[in-house]
Design a protein around this motif. Structure first.
Motif, short mmCIF file in Angstrom:
data_model
loop_
_atom_site.label_atom_id
_atom_site.label_comp_id
_atom_site.label_asym_id
_atom_site.label_seq_id
_atom_site.Cartn_x
_atom_site.Cartn_y
_atom_site.Cartn_z
N PHE A 192 34.54 52.81 43.91
CA PHE A 192 34.99 52.03 45.40
C PHE A 192 36.41 52.28 45.55
O PHE A 192 37.32 51.94 44.66
N LEU A 193 36.73 52.81 46.71
CA LEU A 193 37.82 52.91 47.47
C LEU A 193 38.19 51.90 48.24
O LEU A 193 37.51 51.77 49.15
N LEU A 194 38.96 50.94 48.17
CA LEU A 194 39.05 49.76 48.95
C LEU A 194 40.54 49.61 49.64
O LEU A 194 41.54 50.11 49.37
N GLU A 195 40.46 48.75 50.66
CA GLU A 195 41.77 48.59 51.43
C GLU A 195 41.79 47.19 51.89
O GLU A 195 40.78 46.58 52.56
N LYS A 196 42.89 46.39 51.49
CA LYS A 196 42.93 45.12 52.24
C LYS A 196 43.42 45.11 53.63
O LYS A 196 44.14 45.93 53.97
N GLU A 197 42.59 44.28 54.59
CA GLU A 197 42.67 44.64 55.94
C GLU A 197 43.30 43.36 56.70
O GLU A 197 43.38 42.36 55.66
N ASP A 198 43.78 43.59 57.78
CA ASP A 198 44.18 42.48 58.57
C ASP A 198 43.19 42.05 59.29
O ASP A 198 42.38 42.56 59.98
N PRO A 199 43.23 40.72 59.64
CA PRO A 199 42.05 39.97 60.45
C PRO A 199 42.14 40.77 61.94
O PRO A 199 41.04 40.69 62.54
N ASP A 246 46.57 32.31 32.72
CA ASP A 246 46.49 32.58 31.16
C ASP A 246 46.02 34.06 30.83
O ASP A 246 44.86 34.35 30.89
N PHE A 247 46.99 35.07 30.95
CA PHE A 247 46.61 36.35 30.76
C PHE A 247 46.52 37.02 29.75
O PHE A 247 46.06 38.25 29.69
N TRP A 248 46.98 36.54 28.23
CA TRP A 248 47.35 37.15 27.37
C TRP A 248 46.47 36.81 26.13
O TRP A 248 46.76 36.87 25.00
N GLY A 249 45.32 36.00 26.48
CA GLY A 249 44.64 35.40 25.35
C GLY A 249 43.56 36.85 25.09
O GLY A 249 43.73 38.07 25.11
N GLU A 250 42.20 36.57 24.75
CA GLU A 250 41.42 37.33 24.35
C GLU A 250 41.09 38.01 25.65
O GLU A 250 40.81 39.31 25.36
N ASP A 251 40.88 37.54 26.58
CA ASP A 251 40.61 37.97 27.76
C ASP A 251 41.87 38.54 28.64
O ASP A 251 42.49 38.03 29.62
N SER A 252 42.52 39.49 28.17
CA SER A 252 43.75 40.23 28.70
C SER A 252 43.72 40.58 30.16
O SER A 252 42.55 41.23 30.55
N ILE A 253 44.87 40.50 30.79
CA ILE A 253 44.80 41.11 32.04
C ILE A 253 44.62 42.52 32.07
O ILE A 253 44.43 43.25 33.06
N ALA A 254 45.12 43.10 30.83
CA ALA A 254 44.76 44.62 30.87
C ALA A 254 43.48 44.86 30.80
O ALA A 254 43.13 46.18 31.24
N HIS A 255 42.58 44.16 30.62
CA HIS A 255 41.03 44.31 30.86
C HIS A 255 40.54 44.47 32.36
O HIS A 255 39.36 45.02 32.62
N TRP A 256 41.42 43.71 33.20
CA TRP A 256 41.12 43.72 34.86
C TRP A 256 41.85 44.48 35.63
O TRP A 256 41.64 45.22 36.43
N LEU A 257 43.25 44.87 35.02
CA LEU A 257 44.21 45.41 36.06
C LEU A 257 45.02 46.66 35.47
O LEU A 257 45.36 46.29 34.01
N ASP A 258 45.04 47.82 35.81
CA ASP A 258 45.93 48.86 35.30
C ASP A 258 47.37 48.65 35.26
O ASP A 258 47.77 48.65 36.41
N ILE A 259 47.88 47.94 34.43
CA ILE A 259 49.27 47.50 34.68
C ILE A 259 50.30 48.77 34.82
O ILE A 259 51.20 48.25 35.77
N ASP A 260 49.98 49.88 34.54
CA ASP A 260 51.05 50.86 34.80
C ASP A 260 51.12 51.34 36.39
O ASP A 260 52.12 51.24 36.91
N GLN A 289 33.05 50.55 38.53
CA GLN A 289 32.23 49.77 37.83
C GLN A 289 32.52 49.97 36.34
O GLN A 289 32.24 50.97 35.96
N GLY A 290 32.95 48.77 35.74
CA GLY A 290 33.12 48.92 34.14
C GLY A 290 34.39 49.34 33.91
O GLY A 290 34.78 49.06 32.67
N GLY A 291 35.20 49.50 35.01
CA GLY A 291 36.62 49.69 34.35
C GLY A 291 37.78 48.72 35.06
O GLY A 291 37.28 47.71 35.41
N THR A 292 38.87 49.27 35.11
CA THR A 292 40.03 48.22 35.73
C THR A 292 40.24 48.43 36.97
O THR A 292 39.94 49.65 37.83
N ILE A 293 40.99 47.57 37.93
CA ILE A 293 41.55 47.88 39.08
C ILE A 293 42.94 48.76 39.11
O ILE A 293 43.75 48.33 38.32
N HIS A 294 42.81 49.66 39.97
CA HIS A 294 44.00 50.60 40.07
C HIS A 294 44.48 50.38 41.34
O HIS A 294 43.88 50.52 42.20
N PHE A 295 45.80 50.01 41.39
CA PHE A 295 46.56 50.22 42.77
C PHE A 295 46.93 51.38 43.16
O PHE A 295 47.39 52.32 42.54
#
Length: 418
Positions: A192-199, A246-260, A289-295
């Motif tokens: 998915f290539l996604l774009e935040k839009e304006d109303p 709470d970003f750094w427990g077992e469910d780290s933000i690195a599992h959701w977002l590509d930090i770099d 799907q199955g990966g992290t979000i990349h900005f």
């Protein structure tokens, strides 16, 4: 007249080509012509390439959906430097869509290589109408490439002649799409290539997240309801996660977002104080799907580097991008905030180099800017969208932006770890 040095035969061909064009023999004329006509007697060659674009029957381009058959040729100083390309053209843009100098999207009938950009078939022509320096999007592109922001579009300054009328300085820009030489991710129903839009303008297909963010699905082109549900559910879960703080427990933000990727993207937006970049619109990201979000990729910075759509002046001081939506939650975390500070310190000289490069980029378009502001005398206009500052000259507009950007650099440098 550019062609006065050409042979008499070439002039005859030119006249014949014009007749063929006006007689609507669009296809056959394309086969017979050696070049498209260009009269630069009023707006002389200014050191950057010229694009000569002619639509079928000289039709106007004022529609974002109607693709109009057209032909295009690239000119250098004295003569054509390319074949005549067949393509379609349509309008593009948001706030500048109804401006006198408007943007366009062009799509060639075959893949072509333009300037130093990889071979493709789609490009955008950005008008820079809301930017009196004509430089802001180009600055973003340079900084994005230097920092390694993924899939930052390449750009080339050009002067555009449309239907034998001079239209001014444009940026020929790689458009944002999934492809080998663009956003190079698998082109599947689960990418998915996604774009935040304006109303104010939301393109289909789109959905609204639990936090009210309108997200346009740029790719895949015709997603099924099931696929829309998959990506919507994932972003809703991500927003739930952001609210946990709470970003750094077992469910780290690195599992959701590509930090770099996020840090590089964030700092270009924050450094420019880009109005759209505060998660308003033209904010692109991708997810497989199955990966992290990349900005990324980066896009649309005419309302950055001290420019804005409102009358209130936007100072170079204070944080901006980090105060809004996803960025607010991500950077409220002390560890992420420290990672952001570390990123700035590691790359501060790159940001400084951008400021030092402004005179070089200004010089590249100095003569072309004179042509542009002769065609569009808006330097002293302070009453229209994005034209909130009045200047006596292009030099003054660039100097004002440079001063603002230096102040921005100094303020961040002094406050990044506070």
């Amino acid at each position: 007249m550019l062609f006065k040095r050409w042979k008499i035969f070439a002039v005859f061909v030119l006249a014949l080509a014009g007749c063929l064009w006006h007689e609507n023999e669009f296809s056959s004329a394309a086969d017979d012509e050696a070049y498209l006509p260009l009269d630069d007697s009023e707006y002389p060659y200014a050191g950057i390439p010229r694009l000569v674009l002619e639509t079928e029957n000289f039709r106007e381009i004022r529609n974002r959906s109607t693709k109009i058959p057209a032909r295009l040729q690239i000119y250098g100083k004295d003569s054509p430097e390319s074949e005549i390309f067949e393509l379609t053209v349509r309008g593009r843009g948001n706030s500048t869509y109804n401006a006198p100098k408007y943007g366009m999207k062009i799509k060639f009938s075959k893949t072509v290589k333009l300037f130093d950009m990889p071979e493709e078939n789609e490009w955008a022509l950005r008008s820079c109408y809301g930017d009196k320096t004509l430089l802001r999007d180009y600055l973003m592109s340079r900084l994005g490439h230097w920092l390694g922001v993924k899939f930052t579009p390449k750009m080339q300054f050009v002067e555009l002649y449309l239907n034998r009328e001079y239209k001014g300085v444009y940026l020929l820009t790689e458009s944002i799409k999934i492809g080998k030489n663009r956003v190079n991710i698998p082109k599947t129903e689960n990418s998915f290539l996604l774009e935040k839009e304006d109303p104010k303008k939301v393109d289909d297909p789109y959905f609204k997240t639990r936090d009210g963010n309108l997200i346009h699905i740029k790719s895949p082109k015709n997603p099924s309801r099931e696929n829309i549900s998959v990506v919507k559910q994932h972003l809703n879960l991500f927003e739930n996660y952001l609210h946990r703080r709470d970003f750094w427990g077992e469910d780290s933000i690195a599992h959701w977002l590509d930090i770099d990727d996020f840090l590089a993207y964030y700092w270009v937006q924050e450094f420019a104080k880009n109005e759209d970049g505060k998660f308003t619109r033209s904010v692109y990201f991708y997810w497989i799907q199955g990966g992290t979000i990349h900005f990324g990729p980066l896009w649309d910075f005419d309302l950055g580097f001290g420019n804005q759509s409102r009358k209130q002046f936007r100072p170079a001081e204070n944080w901006f991008i980090r105060n809004y939506r996803w960025n607010k939650y991500i950077l409220a975390d002390s560890t992420m905030n420290q990672l952001a500070a570390d990123y700035w310190k590691a790359h501060r000289e790159t940001f400084r180099a951008l400021i030092d490069s402004i005179p070089l980029y200004k010089k590249q378009i100095e003569k072309a800017a004179k042509n542009d502001f002769k065609r569009w005398p808006i330097l002293d206009n302070a009453f229209t969208w994005a034209l909130r500052h009045s200047y006596k000259s292009h030099d003054e507009a660039v100097d004002s932006m440079t001063v603002w950007t230096k102040r921005r650099f100094d303020w961040i440098d002094e406050n990044v770890s506070k």
